[in-house]
Design a protein around this motif. Structure first.
Motif, PDB file in Angstrom:
ATOM      1  N   ASN A 132       0.839  -1.188   0.000  1.00  0.00           N
ATOM      2  CA  ASN A 132       0.000   0.000   0.000  1.00  0.00           C
ATOM      3  C   ASN A 132       0.884   1.251   0.000  1.00  0.00           C
ATOM      4  O   ASN A 132       1.926   1.282   0.643  1.00  0.00           O
ATOM      5  N   ARG A 133       0.448   2.238  -0.712  1.00  0.00           N
ATOM      6  CA  ARG A 133       1.211   3.470  -0.868  1.00  0.00           C
ATOM      7  C   ARG A 133       1.137   4.314   0.395  1.00  0.00           C
ATOM      8  O   ARG A 133       0.051   4.543   0.940  1.00  0.00           O
ATOM      9  N   LEU A 134       2.282   4.768   0.892  1.00  0.00           N
ATOM     10  CA  LEU A 134       2.332   5.695   2.008  1.00  0.00           C
ATOM     11  C   LEU A 134       2.199   7.106   1.457  1.00  0.00           C
ATOM     12  O   LEU A 134       3.062   7.584   0.709  1.00  0.00           O
ATOM     13  N   GLU A 135       1.106   7.769   1.788  1.00  0.00           N
ATOM     14  CA  GLU A 135       0.839   9.109   1.252  1.00  0.00           C
ATOM     15  C   GLU A 135       1.536  10.162   2.106  1.00  0.00           C
ATOM     16  O   GLU A 135       0.932  10.803   2.967  1.00  0.00           O
ATOM     17  N   ALA A 136       2.821  10.307   1.887  1.00  0.00           N
ATOM     18  CA  ALA A 136       3.600  11.297   2.630  1.00  0.00           C
ATOM     19  C   ALA A 136       4.762  11.765   1.768  1.00  0.00           C
ATOM     20  O   ALA A 136       5.298  10.997   0.948  1.00  0.00           O
ATOM     21  N   VAL A 137       5.146  12.992   1.933  1.00  0.00           N
ATOM     22  CA  VAL A 137       6.320  13.513   1.232  1.00  0.00           C
ATOM     23  C   VAL A 137       7.545  12.712   1.665  1.00  0.00           C
ATOM     24  O   VAL A 137       7.738  12.459   2.860  1.00  0.00           O
ATOM     25  N   GLY A 138       8.347  12.276   0.713  1.00  0.00           N
ATOM     26  CA  GLY A 138       9.548  11.516   1.033  1.00  0.00           C
ATOM     27  C   GLY A 138       9.337  10.021   1.158  1.00  0.00           C
ATOM     28  O   GLY A 138      10.259   9.290   1.529  1.00  0.00           O
ATOM     29  N   ASP A 140       9.248   7.812  -0.985  1.00  0.00           N
ATOM     30  CA  ASP A 140      10.034   7.032  -1.924  1.00  0.00           C
ATOM     31  C   ASP A 140      11.539   7.124  -1.681  1.00  0.00           C
ATOM     32  O   ASP A 140      12.336   6.648  -2.500  1.00  0.00           O
ATOM     33  N   LEU A 141      11.937   7.701  -0.581  1.00  0.00           N
ATOM     34  CA  LEU A 141      13.364   7.785  -0.268  1.00  0.00           C
ATOM     35  C   LEU A 141      13.940   6.377  -0.077  1.00  0.00           C
ATOM     36  O   LEU A 141      13.230   5.460   0.352  1.00  0.00           O
ATOM     37  N   PRO A 142      15.222   6.185  -0.368  1.00  0.00           N
ATOM     38  CA  PRO A 142      15.803   4.832  -0.340  1.00  0.00           C
ATOM     39  C   PRO A 142      15.835   4.157   1.023  1.00  0.00           C
ATOM     40  O   PRO A 142      15.925   2.922   1.089  1.00  0.00           O
ATOM     41  N   HIS A 143      15.753   4.914   2.106  1.00  0.00           N
ATOM     42  CA  HIS A 143      15.783   4.286   3.434  1.00  0.00           C
ATOM     43  C   HIS A 143      14.377   3.980   3.958  1.00  0.00           C
ATOM     44  O   HIS A 143      14.210   3.597   5.118  1.00  0.00           O
ATOM     45  N   VAL A 144      13.355   4.149   3.093  1.00  0.00           N
ATOM     46  CA  VAL A 144      11.975   3.789   3.445  1.00  0.00           C
ATOM     47  C   VAL A 144      11.657   2.437   2.827  1.00  0.00           C
ATOM     48  O   VAL A 144      11.765   2.256   1.608  1.00  0.00           O
ATOM     49  N   HIS A 145      11.286   1.481   3.649  1.00  0.00           N
ATOM     50  CA  HIS A 145      11.080   0.098   3.202  1.00  0.00           C
ATOM     51  C   HIS A 145       9.651  -0.368   3.498  1.00  0.00           C
ATOM     52  O   HIS A 145       9.070   0.000   4.525  1.00  0.00           O
ATOM     53  N   HIS A 146       9.116  -1.229   2.609  1.00  0.00           N
ATOM     54  CA  HIS A 146       7.796  -1.828   2.827  1.00  0.00           C
ATOM     55  C   HIS A 146       7.904  -3.295   3.241  1.00  0.00           C
ATOM     56  O   HIS A 146       6.885  -3.950   3.469  1.00  0.00           O
ATOM     57  N   VAL A 220       1.706  10.369   9.385  1.00  0.00           N
ATOM     58  CA  VAL A 220       3.003  10.756   8.841  1.00  0.00           C
ATOM     59  C   VAL A 220       2.794  11.796   7.751  1.00  0.00           C
ATOM     60  O   VAL A 220       2.048  11.568   6.795  1.00  0.00           O
ATOM     61  N   GLU A 221       3.451  12.942   7.898  1.00  0.00           N
ATOM     62  CA  GLU A 221       3.308  14.013   6.915  1.00  0.00           C
ATOM     63  C   GLU A 221       4.517  14.106   5.978  1.00  0.00           C
ATOM     64  O   GLU A 221       4.360  14.406   4.796  1.00  0.00           O
ATOM     65  N   GLU A 222       5.711  13.860   6.524  1.00  0.00           N
ATOM     66  CA  GLU A 222       6.902  13.996   5.696  1.00  0.00           C
ATOM     67  C   GLU A 222       8.030  13.140   6.234  1.00  0.00           C
ATOM     68  O   GLU A 222       8.198  12.999   7.450  1.00  0.00           O
ATOM     69  N   ILE A 223       8.798  12.560   5.317  1.00  0.00           N
ATOM     70  CA  ILE A 223       9.996  11.810   5.674  1.00  0.00           C
ATOM     71  C   ILE A 223      11.180  12.486   5.001  1.00  0.00           C
ATOM     72  O   ILE A 223      11.153  12.759   3.798  1.00  0.00           O
ATOM     73  N   GLN A 231       1.997  14.208  12.542  1.00  0.00           N
ATOM     74  CA  GLN A 231       0.966  15.043  13.160  1.00  0.00           C
ATOM     75  C   GLN A 231       0.286  14.211  14.245  1.00  0.00           C
ATOM     76  O   GLN A 231      -0.256  13.144  13.980  1.00  0.00           O
ATOM     77  N   THR A 232       0.318  14.690  15.466  1.00  0.00           N
ATOM     78  CA  THR A 232      -0.323  14.003  16.586  1.00  0.00           C
ATOM     79  C   THR A 232      -1.348  14.927  17.231  1.00  0.00           C
ATOM     80  O   THR A 232      -1.489  16.093  16.850  1.00  0.00           O
ATOM     81  N   ASP A 233      -2.044  14.407  18.250  1.00  0.00           N
ATOM     82  CA  ASP A 233      -3.002  15.235  18.981  1.00  0.00           C
ATOM     83  C   ASP A 233      -2.322  16.428  19.648  1.00  0.00           C
ATOM     84  O   ASP A 233      -2.946  17.461  19.899  1.00  0.00           O
ATOM     85  N   SER A 234      -1.032  16.270  19.931  1.00  0.00           N
ATOM     86  CA  SER A 234      -0.288  17.331  20.611  1.00  0.00           C
ATOM     87  C   SER A 234       0.385  18.297  19.643  1.00  0.00           C
ATOM     88  O   SER A 234       1.026  19.255  20.075  1.00  0.00           O
ATOM     89  N   GLY A 235       0.252  18.018  18.349  1.00  0.00           N
ATOM     90  CA  GLY A 235       0.879  18.883  17.354  1.00  0.00           C
ATOM     91  C   GLY A 235       1.861  18.136  16.489  1.00  0.00           C
ATOM     92  O   GLY A 235       1.851  16.904  16.410  1.00  0.00           O
ATOM     93  N   ILE A 236       2.755  18.864  15.848  1.00  0.00           N
ATOM     94  CA  ILE A 236       3.750  18.279  14.956  1.00  0.00           C
ATOM     95  C   ILE A 236       4.962  17.817  15.764  1.00  0.00           C
ATOM     96  O   ILE A 236       5.437  18.514  16.658  1.00  0.00           O
ATOM     97  N   GLU A 237       5.451  16.621  15.440  1.00  0.00           N
ATOM     98  CA  GLU A 237       6.658  16.099  16.085  1.00  0.00           C
ATOM     99  C   GLU A 237       7.598  15.549  15.027  1.00  0.00           C
ATOM    100  O   GLU A 237       7.166  14.894  14.076  1.00  0.00           O
ATOM    101  N   GLU A 238       8.877  15.808  15.208  1.00  0.00           N
ATOM    102  CA  GLU A 238       9.893  15.255  14.319  1.00  0.00           C
ATOM    103  C   GLU A 238      10.665  14.177  15.070  1.00  0.00           C
ATOM    104  O   GLU A 238      11.194  14.421  16.159  1.00  0.00           O
TER     105      GLU A 238
END
Length: 328
Positions: A132-138, A140-146, A220-223, A231-238
């Protein structure tokens, strides 16, 4: 042009089971597999333990005997290879089917290597090759695995696991045992009811003790190359991440199914077929295994998909008998 009575696309457990039952009604059967025999199981994590007992994973009435009730990946690889040898199944591995076309009562299959002609086609391709496609920026980066195979390379590294079902929990546990710093990010509000009941208590204990970090209701918004932004209930976390495992499920190859004329239910993704015979709206074209479940891959497993072959063999046998009586 190579001719045979029946061709099964996919040599996973359900495809092997169908081949055995078709051989037993006297058909000449060929399995065409794009990878190796039981290719999905081969791609499982090295130490994967099955949810089902070995008895429920057996096919063709050939006992699957293991020391433990629930076999591991390598036990299954040995068993299914042995079954294929005992039943003398004809398998063309490392060969991808490109197209299936029907002319009159005959199917023509084109692969990378040859052309085939047959009267019956059984599609048992599973879903494991279609993450399934992860709908987030990044995404398709090489360190992202399914797919998760082995934890050892991630010793003392920051790893983010996305998902909250069995594959995600299994990966997180293996990674933690290998010394990785693991964070699990899940959209759900609590643990999925599909998580294996014998591993959930241990996983929860690791979370409570701070050895695995679990973040619920997180999107997940961006990798980036070294972080995951959620994005969590408490806001954005990196979250720091040297590697990301997006264990968010898989789906059938809908384009391939549609190209053969198999109709799909738009809402569920399920192929439209006769539940008693497994035959689709295309006469002589059957499906077997998890692809019958469409998007809900948790409803069909080896333990119930292995019986599809019996239904298919009975359907074809009844047709052949009817044709014989008609032509006498």
């Amino acid at each position: 042009m190579l001719k045979t009575d029946a061709i099964i696309i996919g040599a996973g457990p359900c495809g092997l089971s169908a081949a055995i039952h078709l051989k037993r009604i006297g058909l000449e059967v060929l399995l065409i597999e794009k990878g190796s025999i039981v290719n999905s199981i081969h791609r499982y994590p090295t130490h994967q333990t099955f949810f089902s007992s070995s008895m429920k994973l057996s096919i063709g009435n050939i006992p699957f005997i293991t020391a433990k009730d629930k076999p591991q990946r390598n036990d299954a690889l040995v068993y299914y290879r042995t079954v294929a040898e005992l039943e003398q199944l004809k398998i063309h591995s490392d060969e991808t089917v490109l197209s299936v076309e029907k002319t009159g009562e005959v199917f023509h299959l084109t692969t990378e290597k040859a052309l085939y002609e047959t009267s019956h086609v059984i599609v048992a391709t599973g879903y494991y090759d279609q993450p399934n496609r992860l709908e987030a920026v990044g995404a398709d980066l090489p360190h992202v695995h399914h797919y998760f195979k082995e934890a050892h390379p991630y010793f003392q590294k920051n790893v983010v696991v996305i998902g909250g079902k069995n594959s995600a929990v299994d990966a997180a546990l293996e990674l933690q045992r290998a010394g990785a710093n693991v964070t699990v990010v899940y959209r759900g509000a609590t643990y999925s009811p599909s998580v294996k009941p014998w591993i959930l208590p241990g996983f929860e204990s690791l979370v409570k003790n701070g050895e695995i970090r679990m973040i619920f209701q997180a999107d997940v918004e961006e990798i980036t190359e070294d972080t995951v932004r959620v994005q969590t209930d408490s806001g954005i976390e990196e979250i720091q991440a040297d590697a990301v495992f997006a264990m968010i499920g898989y789906h059938p190859d809908y384009d391939f199914l549609g190209s053969m004329g198999i109709q799909l239910d738009e809402e569920s993704g399920c192929p439209i077929y006769n539940e008693e015979t497994m035959e689709t709206s295309v006469k002589g074209l059957y499906i077997a295994g998890v692809i019958a479940a469409g998007n809900n891959a948790n409803s069909i497993f080896i333990e119930n998909g292995r019986h599809h072959g019996e239904a298919i063999a009975l359907s074809i046998s009844d047709k052949l008998k009817a044709d014989w009586k008609y032509n006498r």
